[in-house]
Design an enzyme around this catalytic site. Structure first.
Site, PDB file in Angstrom:
ATOM      1  N   LYS A   1      41.529  45.495  41.441  1.00 15.38           N
ATOM      2  CA  LYS A   1      42.172  46.516  42.323  1.00 15.38           C
ATOM      3  C   LYS A   1      43.374  45.821  42.799  1.00 15.38           C
ATOM      4  CE  LYS A   1      41.888  48.602  46.821  1.00 15.38           C
ATOM      5  NZ  LYS A   1      42.852  47.167  47.350  1.00 15.38           N
ATOM      6  N   ASP A   2      43.336  44.556  43.022  1.00 12.83           N
ATOM      7  CA  ASP A   2      44.748  43.685  43.263  1.00 12.83           C
ATOM      8  C   ASP A   2      45.147  43.304  42.202  1.00 12.83           C
ATOM      9  OD1 ASP A   2      44.562  43.941  46.108  1.00 12.83           O
ATOM     10  OD2 ASP A   2      42.615  42.778  46.049  1.00 12.83           O
TER      11      ASP A   2
ATOM     12  N   GLN B   1      47.811  40.776  42.006  1.00 10.60           N
ATOM     13  CA  GLN B   1      47.321  39.235  42.512  1.00 10.60           C
ATOM     14  C   GLN B   1      46.505  38.659  41.439  1.00 10.60           C
ATOM     15  OE1 GLN B   1      45.171  38.702  46.556  1.00 10.60           O
ATOM     16  NE2 GLN B   1      43.442  38.984  45.442  1.00 10.60           N
TER      17      GLN B   1
ATOM     18  N   GLY C   1      36.742  38.652  53.832  1.00  9.72           N
ATOM     19  CA  GLY C   1      35.618  39.320  54.819  1.00  9.72           C
ATOM     20  C   GLY C   1      35.682  40.647  54.807  1.00  9.72           C
TER      21      GLY C   1
ATOM     22  N   ARG D   1      40.704  47.968  54.289  1.00  9.01           N
ATOM     23  CA  ARG D   1      41.838  48.749  54.749  1.00  9.01           C
ATOM     24  C   ARG D   1      41.450  50.396  54.989  1.00  9.01           C
ATOM     25  NH1 ARG D   1      45.191  44.481  52.663  1.00  9.01           N
ATOM     26  NH2 ARG D   1      46.286  43.488  54.445  1.00  9.01           N
TER      27      ARG D   1
ATOM     28  N   GLY E   1      32.705  46.606  46.844  1.00  7.12           N
ATOM     29  CA  GLY E   1      33.820  45.753  45.865  1.00  7.12           C
ATOM     30  C   GLY E   1      33.400  44.262  45.879  1.00  7.12           C
ATOM     31  N   HIS E   2      33.318  43.954  47.215  1.00  2.00           N
ATOM     32  CA  HIS E   2      33.119  42.212  47.304  1.00  2.00           C
ATOM     33  C   HIS E   2      31.630  41.824  46.943  1.00  2.00           C
ATOM     34  CE1 HIS E   2      35.674  43.134  50.844  1.00  2.00           C
ATOM     35  NE2 HIS E   2      36.451  42.315  50.013  1.00  2.00           N
TER      36      HIS E   2
ATOM     37  N   LYS F   1      37.354  51.181  46.796  1.00  5.85           N
ATOM     38  CA  LYS F   1      36.861  50.606  48.066  1.00  5.85           C
ATOM     39  C   LYS F   1      37.826  49.517  48.295  1.00  5.85           C
ATOM     40  CE  LYS F   1      32.145  51.951  47.459  1.00  5.85           C
ATOM     41  NZ  LYS F   1      31.220  52.269  48.558  1.00  5.85           N
ATOM     42  N   SER F   2      38.294  49.562  49.794  1.00  6.91           N
ATOM     43  CA  SER F   2      39.017  48.695  50.572  1.00  6.91           C
ATOM     44  C   SER F   2      38.698  48.654  51.901  1.00  6.91           C
ATOM     45  CB  SER F   2      40.608  49.166  50.354  1.00  6.91           C
ATOM     46  OG  SER F   2      41.204  48.494  51.148  1.00  6.91           O
TER      47      SER F   2
HETATM   48  O1  PAF Z   1      42.086  39.332  47.907  1.00  2.99           O
HETATM   49  C1  PAF Z   1      42.085  38.645  48.947  1.00  2.99           C
HETATM   50  O2  PAF Z   1      41.065  39.014  49.666  1.00  2.99           O
HETATM   51  C2  PAF Z   1      43.066  37.626  49.192  1.00  2.99           C
HETATM   52  O3  PAF Z   1      44.092  38.082  48.883  1.00  2.99           O
HETATM   53  C3  PAF Z   1      42.475  36.125  48.944  1.00  2.99           C
HETATM   54  C4  PAF Z   1      42.415  36.219  47.354  1.00  2.99           C
HETATM   55  C5  PAF Z   1      40.971  36.146  49.211  1.00  2.99           C
HETATM   56  C6  PAF Z   1      43.425  35.205  49.339  1.00  2.99           C
HETATM   57  O4  PAF Z   1      43.402  35.225  50.666  1.00  2.99           O
END
Ligand code: PAF
Length: 286
Positions: free
Chosen positions: A149-150, A153, A31, A187, A36-37, A184-185
């Site tokens: 960006k991650d 991950q 959220g 944080r 970016g989202h 963009k983040s």
């Molecule tokens: O990248 C994120 O926002 C989180 O690590 C994710 C993939 C939603 C898992 O909680």
């Protein structure tokens, strides 16, 4: 747009969508949306019949003393942006729904998950992979969209999809940046004005790595030194790491090898911890 809060309801809804022959795209998020989202949501929209955006600040991926409590949340704003981006279903469970009393099973990634982010945040990827596996089971997607960006991950999730035989295509979306290059983040909100002014140095440092590689530099040590030198200009920051890795294995390399190398940085500005990375094409000619 529908909003679903119950895991059982999400799972039966996803099953119905699948049975009707429609393709589901999931965008897992925590959220507090930025461009970016919304870019991830648009990518899912272009490729699927039904877009499920999940919003869940996952306590399992935050360590003790990290920013779980402070992590920004604004469901009403997210709802509007999700809908604008083309979301059909928001899945927004609470922590009890995802981790009910007695919960005791985690998915633990091995190699490649214990360096960089995994070294600084030891239980982070265990929490990420566990929640992503749960979100996949609940939303039953054909594709899942994650942001570059991650990068670590992405590596860990891609390998989990392969290792655990999920029939899901992972789509990786490019990092969206501010005009001055800062990724963009959510944080970025923690940055003071003075820190925000220095924060574009992360991207400048990564671009320096790219330029050096384009000039033929292949020694990771030289690339790391050049990146660190640029980062040192950020007087309010301390670097957690500067790393050159093979994006296929997430192992640190001594030399850059074709076709790609990934340079990743993590920097602390007071309470804000920022990460960024750049994928560098490495030609065989040097
Ligand atoms: O990248 C994120 O926002 C989180 O690590 C994710 C993939 C939603 C898992 O909680």
């Amino acid at each position: 747009m529908e909003i679903i809060r119950s895991a059982g309801e999400m799972q039966s809804h996803a099953e119905k969508i699948r049975s009707s022959g429609k393709r589901i795209g999931v965008v897992p998020t925590m959220g507090y949306f930025h461009e970016g989202h919304t870019s991830l949501i648009r990518i899912a929209r272009e490729r699927c019949d039904v877009v499920v955006t999940t919003i869940f600040v996952n306590p399992a991926q935050f360590g003790t003393g990290e920013d779980f409590e402070q992590y920004p949340r604004d469901f009403e704003r997210d709802k509007a942006l999700a809908e604008e981006g083309g979301t059909d279903v928001i899945f927004a469970p609470d922590a009890e729904e995802m981790y009910p009393p007695g919960f005791g099973t985690f998915v633990v990634p091995e190699d490649g998950a214990s360096i960089l982010e995994g070294q600084v945040r030891p239980s982070h990827f265990r929490g990420v992979v566990t929640v992503v596996v749960k979100l996949f089971h609940l939303t039953k997607p054909h594709i899942a969209v994650f942001g570059q960006k991650d990068a670590q991950q992405v590596f860990v999730v891609r390998r989990m999809i392969r290792d655990l035989n999920f029939d899901i295509d992972l789509v990786v979306a490019p990092t969206i940046r501010e005009q001055d290059g800062l990724a963009k983040s959510s944080r970025n909100l923690y940055l003071t004005a003075a820190e925000r002014a220095e924060a574009p140095l992360l991207y400048q440092a990564l671009k320096e790595a790219e330029s050096l590689a384009a000039l033929g530099e292949r020694k990771a040590e030289k690339i790391r030194a050049a990146v660190s030198e640029v980062l040192q200009r950020a007087k309010l920051a301390t670097a957690d790491y500067v790393a050159v890795v093979d994006p296929e294995t997430f192992r640190e390399v001594g030399e850059l090898h074709p076709p790609l190398a990934l340079v990743a940085v993590a920097v602390r500005f007071g309470s804000a911890r920022l990460i960024d990375n750049i994928l560098i094409s490495v030609s065989s000619k040097g």
